[in-house]
Write a protein that holds these residues in place. Structure first.
Motif, PDB file in Angstrom:
ATOM      1  N   ASP A 258       0.828  -1.212   0.000  1.00 13.04           N
ATOM      2  CA  ASP A 258       0.000   0.000   0.000  1.00 13.04           C
ATOM      3  C   ASP A 258       0.867   1.269   0.000  1.00 13.04           C
ATOM      4  N   GLY A 259       1.969   1.228  -0.766  1.00 10.50           N
ATOM      5  CA  GLY A 259       2.784   2.432  -0.907  1.00 10.50           C
ATOM      6  C   GLY A 259       3.849   2.632   0.158  1.00 10.50           C
ATOM      7  N   ASP A 260       3.832   1.788   1.191  1.00 14.84           N
ATOM      8  CA  ASP A 260       4.841   1.909   2.246  1.00 14.84           C
ATOM      9  C   ASP A 260       5.771   0.697   2.231  1.00 14.84           C
ATOM     10  N   PRO A 261       7.022   0.888   2.627  1.00 16.10           N
ATOM     11  CA  PRO A 261       7.901  -0.268   2.753  1.00 16.10           C
ATOM     12  C   PRO A 261       7.446  -1.119   3.942  1.00 16.10           C
ATOM     13  N   ALA A 262       7.543  -2.438   3.772  1.00 14.53           N
ATOM     14  CA  ALA A 262       7.058  -3.342   4.818  1.00 14.53           C
ATOM     15  C   ALA A 262       7.953  -4.562   4.857  1.00 14.53           C
ATOM     16  N   SER A 263       7.929  -5.256   5.983  1.00 16.46           N
ATOM     17  CA  SER A 263       8.761  -6.435   6.150  1.00 16.46           C
ATOM     18  C   SER A 263       7.861  -7.611   6.539  1.00 16.46           C
ATOM     19  N   ILE A 264       8.032  -8.742   5.838  1.00 13.96           N
ATOM     20  CA  ILE A 264       7.219  -9.919   6.165  1.00 13.96           C
ATOM     21  C   ILE A 264       7.699 -10.505   7.488  1.00 13.96           C
ATOM     22  N   VAL A 265       6.765 -10.670   8.421  1.00  5.29           N
ATOM     23  CA  VAL A 265       7.089 -11.199   9.738  1.00  5.29           C
ATOM     24  C   VAL A 265       6.914 -12.713   9.725  1.00  5.29           C
ATOM     25  N   GLU A 266       5.836 -13.164   9.088  1.00  3.65           N
ATOM     26  CA  GLU A 266       5.506 -14.574   9.106  1.00  3.65           C
ATOM     27  C   GLU A 266       4.730 -14.885   7.839  1.00  3.65           C
ATOM     28  N   ASN A 267       4.999 -16.030   7.232  1.00  4.55           N
ATOM     29  CA  ASN A 267       4.281 -16.420   6.021  1.00  4.55           C
ATOM     30  C   ASN A 267       3.756 -17.833   6.209  1.00  4.55           C
ATOM     31  N   GLU A 268       2.440 -18.002   6.079  1.00  9.22           N
ATOM     32  CA  GLU A 268       1.875 -19.349   6.189  1.00  9.22           C
ATOM     33  C   GLU A 268       1.269 -19.747   4.848  1.00  9.22           C
ATOM     34  N   PHE A 269       1.673 -20.930   4.354  1.00  2.00           N
ATOM     35  CA  PHE A 269       1.111 -21.465   3.121  1.00  2.00           C
ATOM     36  C   PHE A 269      -0.182 -22.185   3.470  1.00  2.00           C
ATOM     37  N   VAL A 270      -1.272 -21.782   2.815  1.00  2.00           N
ATOM     38  CA  VAL A 270      -2.585 -22.360   3.109  1.00  2.00           C
ATOM     39  C   VAL A 270      -3.157 -22.916   1.812  1.00  2.00           C
ATOM     40  N   LYS A 271      -3.533 -24.198   1.822  1.00  2.00           N
ATOM     41  CA  LYS A 271      -4.116 -24.758   0.602  1.00  2.00           C
ATOM     42  C   LYS A 271      -4.956 -25.978   0.902  1.00  2.00           C
ATOM     43  N   PRO A 272      -6.203 -25.975   0.404  1.00  2.97           N
ATOM     44  CA  PRO A 272      -6.957 -27.223   0.489  1.00  2.97           C
ATOM     45  C   PRO A 272      -6.343 -28.211  -0.504  1.00  2.97           C
ATOM     46  N   GLY A 273      -6.378 -29.501  -0.212  1.00  5.10           N
ATOM     47  CA  GLY A 273      -5.778 -30.521  -1.081  1.00  5.10           C
ATOM     48  C   GLY A 273      -6.194 -30.328  -2.533  1.00  5.10           C
ATOM     49  N   LYS A 274      -7.469 -30.036  -2.729  1.00  5.09           N
ATOM     50  CA  LYS A 274      -7.957 -29.687  -4.069  1.00  5.09           C
ATOM     51  C   LYS A 274      -8.402 -28.236  -3.968  1.00  5.09           C
ATOM     52  N   GLY A 275      -7.783 -27.355  -4.715  1.00  8.83           N
ATOM     53  CA  GLY A 275      -8.273 -25.977  -4.684  1.00  8.83           C
ATOM     54  C   GLY A 275      -7.182 -24.944  -4.622  1.00  8.83           C
ATOM     55  N   GLN A 276      -7.627 -23.704  -4.444  1.00  5.45           N
ATOM     56  CA  GLN A 276      -6.760 -22.534  -4.519  1.00  5.45           C
ATOM     57  C   GLN A 276      -5.782 -22.466  -3.338  1.00  5.45           C
ATOM     58  N   ALA A 277      -4.525 -22.141  -3.651  1.00  2.00           N
ATOM     59  CA  ALA A 277      -3.528 -21.943  -2.594  1.00  2.00           C
ATOM     60  C   ALA A 277      -3.415 -20.458  -2.258  1.00  2.00           C
ATOM     61  N   PHE A 278      -3.074 -20.190  -1.006  1.00  5.40           N
ATOM     62  CA  PHE A 278      -2.903 -18.813  -0.542  1.00  5.40           C
ATOM     63  C   PHE A 278      -1.634 -18.688   0.290  1.00  5.40           C
ATOM     64  N   SER A 279      -1.122 -17.442   0.348  1.00  6.26           N
ATOM     65  CA  SER A 279      -0.079 -17.116   1.323  1.00  6.26           C
ATOM     66  C   SER A 279      -0.705 -16.173   2.326  1.00  6.26           C
ATOM     67  N   ARG A 280      -0.723 -16.610   3.570  1.00  3.22           N
ATOM     68  CA  ARG A 280      -1.308 -15.779   4.616  1.00  3.22           C
ATOM     69  C   ARG A 280      -0.150 -15.179   5.406  1.00  3.22           C
ATOM     70  N   VAL A 281       0.040 -13.873   5.289  1.00  2.00           N
ATOM     71  CA  VAL A 281       1.227 -13.275   5.893  1.00  2.00           C
ATOM     72  C   VAL A 281       0.883 -12.286   6.994  1.00  2.00           C
ATOM     73  N   LYS A 282       1.787 -12.228   7.959  1.00  2.00           N
ATOM     74  CA  LYS A 282       1.808 -11.125   8.913  1.00  2.00           C
ATOM     75  C   LYS A 282       2.920 -10.219   8.419  1.00  2.00           C
ATOM     76  N   ILE A 283       2.627  -8.943   8.293  1.00  2.45           N
ATOM     77  CA  ILE A 283       3.577  -8.039   7.658  1.00  2.45           C
ATOM     78  C   ILE A 283       3.639  -6.716   8.429  1.00  2.45           C
ATOM     79  N   ARG A 284       4.878  -6.239   8.632  1.00  5.73           N
ATOM     80  CA  ARG A 284       5.056  -5.010   9.419  1.00  5.73           C
ATOM     81  C   ARG A 284       5.311  -3.814   8.504  1.00  5.73           C
ATOM     82  N   ASN A 285       4.510  -2.791   8.667  1.00  2.84           N
ATOM     83  CA  ASN A 285       4.755  -1.519   7.978  1.00  2.84           C
ATOM     84  C   ASN A 285       5.969  -0.879   8.638  1.00  2.84           C
TER      85      ASN A 285
END
Lengths: 330, 187
Positions: free
Chosen positions: B18-45
């Protein structure tokens, strides 16, 4: 030369856990031996790949001089080959094997993992759901594990935890619900109805599933049938199920689609979707289509992540704790 | 412009959010066996320090942020700006109150701080974990009390006020933890 401060050669699983793994696999084999289900082996490298646009195969080729450089695909599941055995009259079969899924890495995922897959001739998917729970409680006896199970439809789980009917709701409805739950989502549009379903399923519904007992979630949207039979109705529903424990997906099963024409259409739809997403095309399995045309007995099949079952037995929080060498150390 | 795909996400990765520099704190890979995969991140502005959660569809890309952490020596404050220098290159940067924030109260000339630069400009200043500062103002303690029980406020040369044991006197030098603002010992 750097001095040996690097410990990455070591296994991430304890010897206790590896012993437990061996014990659980032995119990799985006993479970099926008692029931007269035949253990089989099928090729890990196949000339056909997995067309599912959400699965990414690894491809391999021989490096021998002058060898045919045609790609072979590492299986994402042994499903196609096992169905060819079923069509050839094998009767009920099971397999414990490694499967490979590119880009799937995380706390609950390793790109190379161990699958237990089995097919029961004459079983309905409801009967197979019961057998999954029976197998899990049987092989986990003596370890910390749930003793009971519940069955919930995909629709009822969504109604309970999102108040949305997943078969009627539009992408806009899912999006609005995500917003109301303060889920900040990037990259999903109004054309991604199934992806929105998956988002709410994984972020909101799943954490409630399998709490203190196994939860079998069943009857999925027809658009998420994968290789399951679709039951006509309003709406039509995919005869597919998933088994959960403590919010974690353990197994995925189908009342198997036996119609070769329908299977061909799904392969072709997948390949068109891959092209649309800019994903590499993969050849579908003509051997499977020929086997289905020959005739697949009425059967149900299920794939169970053995590593995750072992996580349950070990009260582990990550898959790295239950495999000797995870991706980063392999 | 460099970009990262979700499959490159890992903690510590610096990206634009969103226009600001940020640092990824934590990244969790989320995916149902069949279906769309996501990256669920905690991120620090990195400008506000605020941590938010965001879910990305797998395969999405995000712009990289040119963010580096550099050790720099604090030189002086001219009333408006704080000046820092890279000891090897003698390169200097200046920054104002909004960036220095609460760190200002720990900054002693010549101490080495961690300066986070975004496109070459400072966006945050981390003082050393511990600093040694002189007490410029504190009530005279009770003579003979060396137990340290109770304590009293003491103003330090940089303006910070910390709680010190009663035996600490004006003019003493004390070691302080800048992360907690707690007195450690006499120096």
């Amino acid at each position: 030369m750097t001095l040996a401060t690097n410990c990455d050669w070591r296994p991430t699983a304890s010897l206790d856990t590896l012993t437990r793994r061996a014990q659980i696999i032995a119990r799985v084999r006993e479970f099926f031996a008692r029931r007269g289900v035949l253990e089989v082996e099928t090729p890990i490298l196949s000339a056909a790949g997995t067309t599912d646009p959400n699965l990414h195969s690894f491809a391999a080729q021989s490096l021998a001089p002058g060898a045919n450089r045609g790609l072979r695909y590492l299986q994402t599941s042994p499903e196609f080959a096992m169905k060819r055995l079923l069509a050839a009259g094998s009767g009920s079969i099971y397999q414990i094997c490694k499967v490979f899924r590119g880009d799937e890495s995380g706390r609950l995922h390793n790109p190379e993992f161990t699958m237990l897959e089995w097919y029961r001739v004459g079983f309905s998917y409801h009967q197979l759901m019961d057998e999954v729970v029976l197998l899990a409680t049987d092989v986990l006896a003596g370890f910390q594990s749930p003793q009971t199970a519940e069955k919930v439809t995909y629709r009822d789980a969504f109604l309970a935890h999102t108040s949305l009917d997943p078969h009627a709701a539009t992408a806009a409805d899912f999006m609005a619900h995500a917003q109301s739950r303060e889920l900040d989502v990037s990259g999903l549009g109004s054309g991604d109805r199934d992806a929105w379903r998956d988002l709410l399923l994984t972020h909101i519904v799943e954490p409630h599933l399998g709490r203190g007992r196994f939860t079998c979630l069943y009857d999925y949207p027809a658009s998420q049938a994968a290789l399951a039979r679709v039951r006509a109705g309003d709406p039509p529903l995919a005869e597919r199920f998933e088994v959960y424990f403590e919010g974690i997906e353990l197994a995925n099963g189908f009342q198997e689609l036996a119609d070769a024409n329908e299977q061909r259409e799904r392969f072709e739809r997948d390949r068109r979707e891959r092209a649309k997403r800019g994903l590499p095309d993969v050849p579908h399995d003509e051997h499977l289509l020929a086997a289905l045309a020959h005739g697949l007995p009425v059967c149900s099949g299920v794939a169970l992540g053995l590593d995750r079952l072992l996580m349950l037995a070990s009260a582990a929080t990550s898959i790295a704790e239950v495999v000797a060498f995870p991706w980063e150390r392999s | 412009m460099a970009t990262y795909s979700t499959n490159e996400f890992k903690s510590g990765l610096k990206v634009m959010l969103d226009g600001d520099p940020a640092s990824i704190v934590e990244n969790e890979f989320v995916k149902p066996g069949k279906g769309q995969a996501f990256s669920r991140v905690k991120i620090r502005n990195l400008k506000t320090g605020r941590v938010i959660e965001r879910t990305f569809k797998s395969g999405d890309t995000i712009e990289a942020a040119d963010v580096v952490d550099v050790e720099m020596q604090y030189l002086y404050n001219d009333g408006e700006f704080w000046h820092f220098m890279q000891p090897e290159s003698f390169e200097q940067v200046q920054t104002d109150k909004s960036t220095v924030g609460d760190s200002a109260q720990w900054l002693k000339e010549q101490d080495v701080c961690l300066v986070t630069l975004w496109n070459g400009s400072p966006i945050s200043i981390d003082p050393p974990h511990t600093v040694v500062l002189q007490v410029v103002e504190t009530d005279p303690g009770v003579r003979g009390d060396t137990s340290g029980g109770g304590g009293k406020p003491a103003k330090l040369e940089t303006g910070a006020v910390v709680r010190v044991p009663l035996f600490v006197q004006q003019g003493d030098r004390v070691k302080v933890n800048t992360r907690t603002g707690e007195y450690i010992s006499r120096a």
